[in-house]
Design an enzyme around this catalytic site. Structure first.
Site, short mmCIF file in Angstrom:
data_model
loop_
_atom_site.label_atom_id
_atom_site.label_comp_id
_atom_site.label_asym_id
_atom_site.label_seq_id
_atom_site.Cartn_x
_atom_site.Cartn_y
_atom_site.Cartn_z
N GLY A 188 2.02 7.52 -1.07
CA GLY A 188 2.67 8.68 -1.67
C GLY A 188 3.62 9.33 -0.69
N GLY B 98 3.78 1.10 5.51
CA GLY B 98 4.86 1.84 6.15
C GLY B 98 4.60 2.13 7.61
N SER C 241 5.77 4.56 3.34
CA SER C 241 5.29 3.43 2.54
C SER C 241 6.19 3.17 1.35
CB SER C 241 3.84 3.66 2.11
OG SER C 241 3.70 4.85 1.38
N CYS D 17 -6.94 12.52 6.91
CA CYS D 17 -6.71 12.68 5.47
C CYS D 17 -7.93 13.19 4.73
CB CYS D 17 -6.20 11.38 4.86
SG CYS D 17 -7.45 10.08 4.71
N CYS E 20 -9.68 2.93 9.73
CA CYS E 20 -9.25 2.66 8.36
C CYS E 20 -8.38 1.40 8.31
CB CYS E 20 -8.47 3.86 7.82
SG CYS E 20 -7.84 3.65 6.14
N VAL F 114 6.80 9.01 2.40
CA VAL F 114 8.14 8.42 2.46
C VAL F 114 8.13 7.04 3.11
CG1 VAL F 114 8.72 9.66 4.60
CG2 VAL F 114 10.56 8.85 3.11
N ALA G 293 0.87 -1.18 0.00
CA ALA G 293 0.00 0.00 0.00
C ALA G 293 0.90 1.23 0.00
CB ALA G 293 -0.91 -0.01 1.22
N LEU H 252 -4.33 3.68 -2.62
CA LEU H 252 -5.75 3.59 -2.32
C LEU H 252 -6.37 4.97 -2.50
CD1 LEU H 252 -5.40 1.45 0.91
CD2 LEU H 252 -5.57 0.68 -1.46
#
Lengths: 357, 387
Positions: A9, A125, A13, A197, A101, A11, A6, A32
């Protein structure tokens, strides 16, 4: 093994995916998409829903030479996380959407779909460690205490943990950034995401007011006497001090804190810091990372994402936990997770339903 | 690992003749607008390319405007014709529901900016524009009618000549996006009755970054790009000499081999559809049933109950390139507007994959697909429960 990485975007992960590749796994990156209408441009605030983040994740996958796809989970995310977040606030609770989540999206919808498609594990991550112990997998705190995310992973069960892969649990954040730089990942210096988010501008109160409306009500003291008014009980969390806008100071001159939120009467009860202290906590919907503990359990509990672990005795009964803290604590908010630890190991998690002195 | 490339409608490999022609020109200097000998020789290449390309599509060289590709050609045709002032008092722009976004969004933008009234003509379940609705829509208010020659997702051919004739009868300008058609089936601009026709090099074996708009000489077009006045003052910008040469070489080869290639690719498509059906009997074919009503190489297949995204990913991992044929928004695939317009549900539209064959396709490609597809479909079906 075949690993589904996953990639948000960010650092962490990206480096996690890189380590999975380096470990010799067959890695596929997925970003995702959690929002139907991603904002194209945002200033400052970063989250996991923006177009730039999808682009950054894709570029990291390019650098790692792994296949990359975007999975649209926006409907599931809206139903399971965003709507739950709003409903929990409406009920006077303080939810943790990241935990939700993990529970419902990353290690449920994504993991189940990935397994059906032939993957063996989901790699993220997250800063947490998985330690094999015989046939079982134990979830432990990360080595970097300041980044430890075991709290928001405490809801995972043994089946989920067996199919999870957290390559960063034994690494310090600063080292992860350095490694990203060495690996030529452009996200090496990208700021960490902090906010929720799906609330791009960080204005949670504004988001809730937009969803739940302007619902003014009374602020009362512990005796029930009205001491002020509020614009909506969803703007408050137990233990909160700021934003009460009480005209009259308290008789004792001490600051006042939110003690309770009562959605049925739309009232906020306030009182002195002493009154916040609780030592008995009830929690519901327990989940266990492995075997459920015995009915009487002693260990440590953590009641906030960045809170301290506190020694406690826990009685496990059919529909929840009854927790007695060794010493009283403040800021215990219904809706938050109570996570049980034995040393660094996560035993389980439950949702706080009530607390009292 | 060698890839099995089944996405020729997205782009097709350059033919060796185009690579050679381009390579030859890339090593030379000369701006086609310059007055000296180097400029003149560059200009000669451009004009020879123009003549060669025009000759393959039934146009005169003066009718051909070089552009950067299909998207620019469509934008120039639609906005340029609408803004030219040639259609005084006419504000209606008519298009179909199944156009490429280069047309749909250009038309929508004219509508949103308040200057155009937009009408979308529906299609039948095979993806063919409803001529009776069109006839009832086009009238003396109509400035422009734009309907594609062949659909890029399902391959259905459109009754372009009848549409162009109808437009002409009402004094409206007609345009067709023929990006998927030129080089693959016969396209004759002068016989088509069209005023404007778009096509591009990279869909027919030429390079990226160059396309053409055919425009009847008497038609006025407002420029989209202003500057040095190249391309009859309609499309400014220094021409890519090498790309014009590659474009011409590719189209000449495509035309020369067209009859035999069209036949070969139609047979290959039939084999693909039949063998997919043998492997996955419940697969659904989208688009026109009759061979004459569709492009040679496009097979749009539905796998109801599966996510096309999941199948695509699994085929990708098995070394096979195909497409969901759908537009992307931040990498998130949207259900195909074409299939929705044809009457399919959103779920069915999300189950559709496009396999498109081209000049480098072989029977071995089809066999590789059929070998990998059943397992991919089985897994995608299992994963659908967690969509």
């Amino acid at each position: 093994m075949k690993v589904l990485a996953a990639m948000s975007g960010g650092v962490d992960s990206a480096v996690a995916a890189a380590r999975a590749v380096e470990a010799g796994h067959d890695v596929t990156g997925v970003h995702l998409a959690l929002s139907k209408n991603p904002q194209t441009y945002r200033s400052g605030a970063r989250g996991c829903c923006s177009v730039e983040d999808a682009h950054d994740a894709r570029r990291a996958a390019d650098v790692l030479r792994i296949p990359f796809y975007v999975w649209d989970l926006s409907d599931r995310f809206a139903a399971e996380v965003v709507n739950d977040f709003i409903a929990e606030y409406a009920a006077g609770h303080t939810p943790n959407p990241c935990l939700r989540c993990n529970e419902k999206i990353k290690f449920s919808a994504v993991l189940d779909r990935g397994v059906a498609l032939g993957f063996d594990a989901v790699c993220t991550g997250h800063y947490a460690r998985l330690i094999r112990s015989g046939d079982d997998v134990e979830l432990h705190r990360a080595v970097d205490a300041s980044k430890d995310q075991s709290y928001v992973l405490g809801v995972l069960n043994q089946d989920q943990l067996r199919r999870s892969y957290f390559p960063l649990g034994s690494t310090l954040k600063a080292d992860v950034r350095a490694e990203a730089r060495n690996r030529s990942l452009a996200v090496a210096d990208k700021p960490d995401s902090h906010d929720i988010c799906f609330i791009a501008n960080g204005d949670t109160a504004g988001f809730l007011e937009q969803k739940l409306g302007h619902r003014p009500g009374d602020i009362v003291d512990m005796a029930g006497a009205k001491v002020g008014e509020h614009a909506g009980s969803h703007q408050f969390t137990v233990g909160q001090r700021r934003g009460l806008h009480l005209g009259q100071p308290a008789a004792d001159g001490q600051p006042r804190f939110v003690l309770a939120i009562t959605p049925t009467t739309n009232t906020i009860t306030v009182g002195p810091r002493d009154a916040l202290a609780v030592s008995m906590i009830s929690a519901i919907r327990p989940t266990w990372t492995g075997q459920a503990p015995s009915a009487e359990w002693a260990g440590e509990v953590q009641v906030r994402a960045h809170g301290l672990a506190m020694p406690a005795n826990v009685r496990v009964h059919a529909d929840g936990l009854h927790v007695i803290l060794d010493s009283a604590a403040t800021g215990v908010a219904p809706g938050q997770a109570l996570v049980l630890y034995e040393g660094s190991r996560v035993i389980g998690s439950a949702t706080i339903s009530a607390a009292q002195a | 690992m060698g890839r099995i490339y089944l996405d020729h409608a997205a782009t097709t490999p350059m033919v060796p003749e185009a690579v050679e022609a381009m390579t030859r020109e890339l090593t030379r200097v000369g701006n086609a607008s310059s007055l000296h000998a180097s400029g003149r020789s560059a200009r000669r290449v451009v004009e020879e390319s123009r003549e060669a390309i025009a000759a393959q599509v039934g146009a005169s060289p003066a009718e051909l405007i070089f552009t950067s590709g299909g998207t620019e050609s469509d934008n120039l045709a639609i906005k340029g014709a609408f803004w030219s002032g040639a259609q005084v008092g006419r504000r209606q722009v008519v298009t179909s529901t199944i156009e490429h976004h280069a047309v749909l969004d250009s038309v929508a933008w004219l509508g949103h900016s308040g200057s155009a009234e937009v009408s979308h003509i529906p299609v039948d379940p095979a993806g063919r524009v409803d001529l009776s609705v069109l006839a009832g829509t086009v009238d003396t208010r109509t400035a422009l009618v734009s309907v594609m020659w062949a659909n890029n997702e399902v391959g259905t051919l459109q009754p372009v000549r009848q549409i162009a004739t109808l437009a002409r009868e009402h004094g409206a300008i007609s345009h067709s996006d023929a990006v998927q058609a030129v080089g693959h089936i016969e396209v004759d601009f002068s016989a088509s009755e069209l005023d404007l026709l778009s096509f591009t090099a990279h869909k027919l074996g030429g390079p990226y970054g160059i396309g053409a708009l055919l425009a009847r000489r008497e038609l006025r077009l407002a420029p989209i790009l202003h500057g040095g006045g190249q391309e009859r003052d309609v499309r400014s910008g220094t021409l890519d000499v090498a790309a014009t040469a590659g474009f011409a070489a590719a189209l000449e080869i495509a035309t020369k081999k067209r009859v035999e290639e069209e036949h070969r690719i139609r047979q290959l498509r039939t084999e693909l559809v039949n063998s997919v059906h043998a492997a996955v009997p419940w697969a659904v074919v989208h688009g026109a049933a009759a061979e004459d009503d569709r492009l040679p190489g496009i097979a749009n297949l539905g796998f109801p109950g599966c996510s096309a995204d999941a199948i695509l990913m699994l085929l990708d991992a098995a070394g096979i390139d195909c497409s969901t044929g759908a537009a992307c928004s931040a990498g998130v695939s949207q259900p195909s507007h074409v299939l929705i317009a044809m009457g399919y549900s959103e779920a069915d539209a999300r189950s559709a994959l496009r396999f498109s064959l081209g000049h480098s396709s072989t029977l071995a490609d089809v066999h590789a697909l059929v070998a990998a597809l059943p397992e991919a479909v089985r897994r995608a079906k299992a994963a659908a429960a967690f969509a």
